[in-house]
Design a protein around this motif. Structure first.
Motif, PDB file in Angstrom:
ATOM      1  N   LEU A   5       0.835  -1.190   0.000  1.00 50.58           N
ATOM      2  CA  LEU A   5       0.000   0.000   0.000  1.00 50.58           C
ATOM      3  C   LEU A   5       0.869   1.239   0.000  1.00 50.58           C
ATOM      4  O   LEU A   5       2.053   1.195   0.351  1.00 50.58           O
ATOM      5  N   LYS A   6       0.255   2.360  -0.416  1.00 53.61           N
ATOM      6  CA  LYS A   6       0.975   3.627  -0.481  1.00 53.61           C
ATOM      7  C   LYS A   6       0.246   4.634   0.397  1.00 53.61           C
ATOM      8  O   LYS A   6      -0.953   4.846   0.240  1.00 53.61           O
ATOM      9  N   THR A   7       0.965   5.231   1.347  1.00 53.51           N
ATOM     10  CA  THR A   7       0.414   6.289   2.177  1.00 53.51           C
ATOM     11  C   THR A   7       1.550   7.179   2.660  1.00 53.51           C
ATOM     12  O   THR A   7       2.648   6.697   2.946  1.00 53.51           O
ATOM     13  N   VAL A  33      -9.781   2.407   9.722  1.00 54.28           N
ATOM     14  CA  VAL A  33      -9.515   3.145   8.493  1.00 54.28           C
ATOM     15  C   VAL A  33      -9.231   2.163   7.370  1.00 54.28           C
ATOM     16  O   VAL A  33      -8.899   1.003   7.614  1.00 54.28           O
ATOM     17  N   GLN A  34      -9.368   2.669   6.150  1.00 51.42           N
ATOM     18  CA  GLN A  34      -9.182   1.818   4.975  1.00 51.42           C
ATOM     19  C   GLN A  34      -8.261   2.514   3.991  1.00 51.42           C
ATOM     20  O   GLN A  34      -8.477   3.678   3.661  1.00 51.42           O
ATOM     21  N   PHE A  35      -7.250   1.815   3.528  1.00 53.24           N
ATOM     22  CA  PHE A  35      -6.319   2.337   2.536  1.00 53.24           C
ATOM     23  C   PHE A  35      -6.757   1.822   1.167  1.00 53.24           C
ATOM     24  O   PHE A  35      -6.881   0.620   0.960  1.00 53.24           O
ATOM     25  N   ASN A  36      -6.988   2.749   0.231  1.00 54.61           N
ATOM     26  CA  ASN A  36      -7.486   2.388  -1.093  1.00 54.61           C
ATOM     27  C   ASN A  36      -6.415   2.436  -2.171  1.00 54.61           C
ATOM     28  O   ASN A  36      -6.650   1.968  -3.273  1.00 54.61           O
ATOM     29  N   GLU A  37      -5.258   3.008  -1.879  1.00 51.77           N
ATOM     30  CA  GLU A  37      -4.173   3.055  -2.857  1.00 51.77           C
ATOM     31  C   GLU A  37      -3.310   1.806  -2.690  1.00 51.77           C
ATOM     32  O   GLU A  37      -2.294   1.810  -2.002  1.00 51.77           O
ATOM     33  N   ILE A  38      -3.725   0.729  -3.340  1.00 50.27           N
ATOM     34  CA  ILE A  38      -3.048  -0.557  -3.236  1.00 50.27           C
ATOM     35  C   ILE A  38      -2.312  -0.814  -4.546  1.00 50.27           C
ATOM     36  O   ILE A  38      -2.909  -0.824  -5.619  1.00 50.27           O
ATOM     37  N   LEU A  39      -1.007  -1.021  -4.461  1.00 48.91           N
ATOM     38  CA  LEU A  39      -0.176  -1.219  -5.639  1.00 48.91           C
ATOM     39  C   LEU A  39      -0.076  -2.684  -6.034  1.00 48.91           C
ATOM     40  O   LEU A  39       0.137  -2.997  -7.203  1.00 48.91           O
ATOM     41  N   MET A  40      -0.251  -3.593  -5.059  1.00 52.83           N
ATOM     42  CA  MET A  40      -0.108  -5.020  -5.324  1.00 52.83           C
ATOM     43  C   MET A  40      -0.851  -5.799  -4.262  1.00 52.83           C
ATOM     44  O   MET A  40      -0.787  -5.461  -3.085  1.00 52.83           O
ATOM     45  N   VAL A  41      -1.561  -6.848  -4.666  1.00 52.43           N
ATOM     46  CA  VAL A  41      -2.215  -7.771  -3.733  1.00 52.43           C
ATOM     47  C   VAL A  41      -1.835  -9.171  -4.159  1.00 52.43           C
ATOM     48  O   VAL A  41      -2.182  -9.595  -5.263  1.00 52.43           O
ATOM     49  N   GLY A  42      -1.147  -9.904  -3.268  1.00 51.18           N
ATOM     50  CA  GLY A  42      -0.704 -11.253  -3.627  1.00 51.18           C
ATOM     51  C   GLY A  42       0.166 -11.210  -4.863  1.00 51.18           C
ATOM     52  O   GLY A  42       1.211 -10.572  -4.890  1.00 51.18           O
ATOM     53  N   SER A  43      -0.274 -11.876  -5.945  1.00 52.20           N
ATOM     54  CA  SER A  43       0.486 -11.862  -7.198  1.00 52.20           C
ATOM     55  C   SER A  43      -0.132 -10.923  -8.230  1.00 52.20           C
ATOM     56  O   SER A  43       0.318 -10.871  -9.367  1.00 52.20           O
ATOM     57  N   THR A  44      -1.151 -10.151  -7.839  1.00 53.95           N
ATOM     58  CA  THR A  44      -1.809  -9.222  -8.750  1.00 53.95           C
ATOM     59  C   THR A  44      -1.144  -7.856  -8.683  1.00 53.95           C
ATOM     60  O   THR A  44      -1.140  -7.203  -7.641  1.00 53.95           O
ATOM     61  N   LEU A  45      -0.579  -7.428  -9.803  1.00 54.51           N
ATOM     62  CA  LEU A  45       0.053  -6.117  -9.886  1.00 54.51           C
ATOM     63  C   LEU A  45      -0.942  -5.110 -10.429  1.00 54.51           C
ATOM     64  O   LEU A  45      -1.719  -5.413 -11.323  1.00 54.51           O
ATOM     65  N   GLY A  46      -0.902  -3.899  -9.883  1.00 54.67           N
ATOM     66  CA  GLY A  46      -1.755  -2.834 -10.379  1.00 54.67           C
ATOM     67  C   GLY A  46      -1.069  -2.059 -11.479  1.00 54.67           C
ATOM     68  O   GLY A  46       0.136  -2.136 -11.657  1.00 54.67           O
ATOM     69  N   PRO A  48      -1.560   1.806 -12.329  1.00 59.07           N
ATOM     70  CA  PRO A  48      -0.638   1.649 -11.204  1.00 59.07           C
ATOM     71  C   PRO A  48      -1.303   1.091  -9.953  1.00 59.07           C
ATOM     72  O   PRO A  48      -0.619   0.617  -9.049  1.00 59.07           O
ATOM     73  N   LEU A  49      -2.658   1.142  -9.845  1.00 55.05           N
ATOM     74  CA  LEU A  49      -3.334   0.646  -8.650  1.00 55.05           C
ATOM     75  C   LEU A  49      -4.184  -0.563  -8.986  1.00 55.05           C
ATOM     76  O   LEU A  49      -4.655  -0.721 -10.122  1.00 55.05           O
ATOM     77  N   VAL A  50      -4.431  -1.416  -7.985  1.00 55.94           N
ATOM     78  CA  VAL A  50      -5.306  -2.569  -8.149  1.00 55.94           C
ATOM     79  C   VAL A  50      -6.734  -2.103  -7.901  1.00 55.94           C
ATOM     80  O   VAL A  50      -7.044  -1.558  -6.844  1.00 55.94           O
ATOM     81  N   ASP A  51      -7.618  -2.284  -8.876  1.00 56.84           N
ATOM     82  CA  ASP A  51      -9.011  -1.846  -8.756  1.00 56.84           C
ATOM     83  C   ASP A  51      -9.766  -2.707  -7.748  1.00 56.84           C
ATOM     84  O   ASP A  51      -9.690  -3.936  -7.777  1.00 56.84           O
ATOM     85  N   GLY A  52     -10.486  -2.044  -6.834  1.00 53.82           N
ATOM     86  CA  GLY A  52     -11.336  -2.745  -5.876  1.00 53.82           C
ATOM     87  C   GLY A  52     -10.617  -3.329  -4.681  1.00 53.82           C
ATOM     88  O   GLY A  52     -11.237  -3.942  -3.831  1.00 53.82           O
ATOM     89  N   ALA A  53      -9.302  -3.155  -4.583  1.00 54.66           N
ATOM     90  CA  ALA A  53      -8.542  -3.711  -3.469  1.00 54.66           C
ATOM     91  C   ALA A  53      -8.426  -2.683  -2.356  1.00 54.66           C
ATOM     92  O   ALA A  53      -8.443  -1.479  -2.589  1.00 54.66           O
ATOM     93  N   CYS A  54      -8.319  -3.152  -1.115  1.00 54.90           N
ATOM     94  CA  CYS A  54      -8.124  -2.257   0.020  1.00 54.90           C
ATOM     95  C   CYS A  54      -7.446  -3.002   1.159  1.00 54.90           C
ATOM     96  O   CYS A  54      -7.417  -4.227   1.189  1.00 54.90           O
ATOM     97  N   VAL A  55      -6.898  -2.225   2.070  1.00 50.66           N
ATOM     98  CA  VAL A  55      -6.329  -2.747   3.308  1.00 50.66           C
ATOM     99  C   VAL A  55      -7.031  -2.025   4.446  1.00 50.66           C
ATOM    100  O   VAL A  55      -7.063  -0.797   4.475  1.00 50.66           O
ATOM    101  N   GLN A  56      -7.612  -2.783   5.372  1.00 51.61           N
ATOM    102  CA  GLN A  56      -8.278  -2.191   6.527  1.00 51.61           C
ATOM    103  C   GLN A  56      -7.376  -2.319   7.746  1.00 51.61           C
ATOM    104  O   GLN A  56      -6.701  -3.328   7.921  1.00 51.61           O
ATOM    105  N   ALA A  57      -7.382  -1.262   8.566  1.00 50.73           N
ATOM    106  CA  ALA A  57      -6.524  -1.240   9.749  1.00 50.73           C
ATOM    107  C   ALA A  57      -7.247  -0.540  10.879  1.00 50.73           C
ATOM    108  O   ALA A  57      -8.169   0.240  10.659  1.00 50.73           O
ATOM    109  N   GLU A  58      -6.809  -0.834  12.097  1.00 51.55           N
ATOM    110  CA  GLU A  58      -7.348  -0.193  13.290  1.00 51.55           C
ATOM    111  C   GLU A  58      -6.275   0.721  13.869  1.00 51.55           C
ATOM    112  O   GLU A  58      -5.112   0.327  13.987  1.00 51.55           O
ATOM    113  N   VAL A  59      -6.670   1.947  14.226  1.00 47.07           N
ATOM    114  CA  VAL A  59      -5.724   2.909  14.787  1.00 47.07           C
ATOM    115  C   VAL A  59      -5.489   2.548  16.248  1.00 47.07           C
ATOM    116  O   VAL A  59      -6.434   2.477  17.041  1.00 47.07           O
ATOM    117  N   ILE A  60      -4.239   2.302  16.598  1.00 48.93           N
ATOM    118  CA  ILE A  60      -3.886   1.989  17.987  1.00 48.93           C
ATOM    119  C   ILE A  60      -3.657   3.265  18.769  1.00 48.93           C
ATOM    120  O   ILE A  60      -4.201   3.442  19.859  1.00 48.93           O
TER     121      ILE A  60
END
Length: 120
Positions: A5-7, A33-46, A48-60
């Motif tokens: 991901l890119k942030t 929060v959810q990061f929508n700028e995903i450059l790669m998921v598994g073996s899928t390269l974007g 430049p971005l992968v459509d429909g992919a996201c990373v969800q995280a919890e703020v500590i």
């Protein structure tokens, strides 16, 4: 499964359960929060971005990095040193989920940097 991901102008390789220190985000401790700028998921390269992919995280927590000290030294007649300290503001995150599809249907708010123009 991992994702890249890119942030905050940086790229991070993450998977579920990872703890990250990223540039300060506009979120309080406990928020999801959810990061929508995903450059790669598994073996899928974007391109430049992968459509429909996201990373969800919890703020500590919102933290500050260690102090960085810089010296200014003048040679010859006026020998002096000046110390300036700086502590970068960071957000501590725990990655909860990596999704390769369906990012728009999750209902989790997008991760927005604290200094972006949308918040000014």
């Amino acid at each position: 499964m991992f994702a890249v991901l890119k942030t905050g102008g940086k790229q991070y390789k993450v998977q579920a359960g990872d703890v990250l220190r990223v540039e300060k985000l506009n979120a309080a401790a406990g928020d999801k929060v959810q990061f929508n700028e995903i450059l790669m998921v598994g073996s899928t390269l974007g391109a430049p971005l992968v459509d429909g992919a996201c990373v969800q995280a919890e703020v500590i927590d919102q933290i500050k990095a260690d102090k960085v000290i810089t010296y200014v030294k003048r040679r010859r007649k006026h020998s002096s040193q000046r110390t300036r300290g700086h502590r970068q503001q960071l957000t501590l995150l725990r990655v909860t989920d990596v999704l390769d599809k369906g990012a728009d249907k999750t209902g989790v708010k997008a991760a927005i940097g604290a200094r972006t123009k949308e918040n000014a």
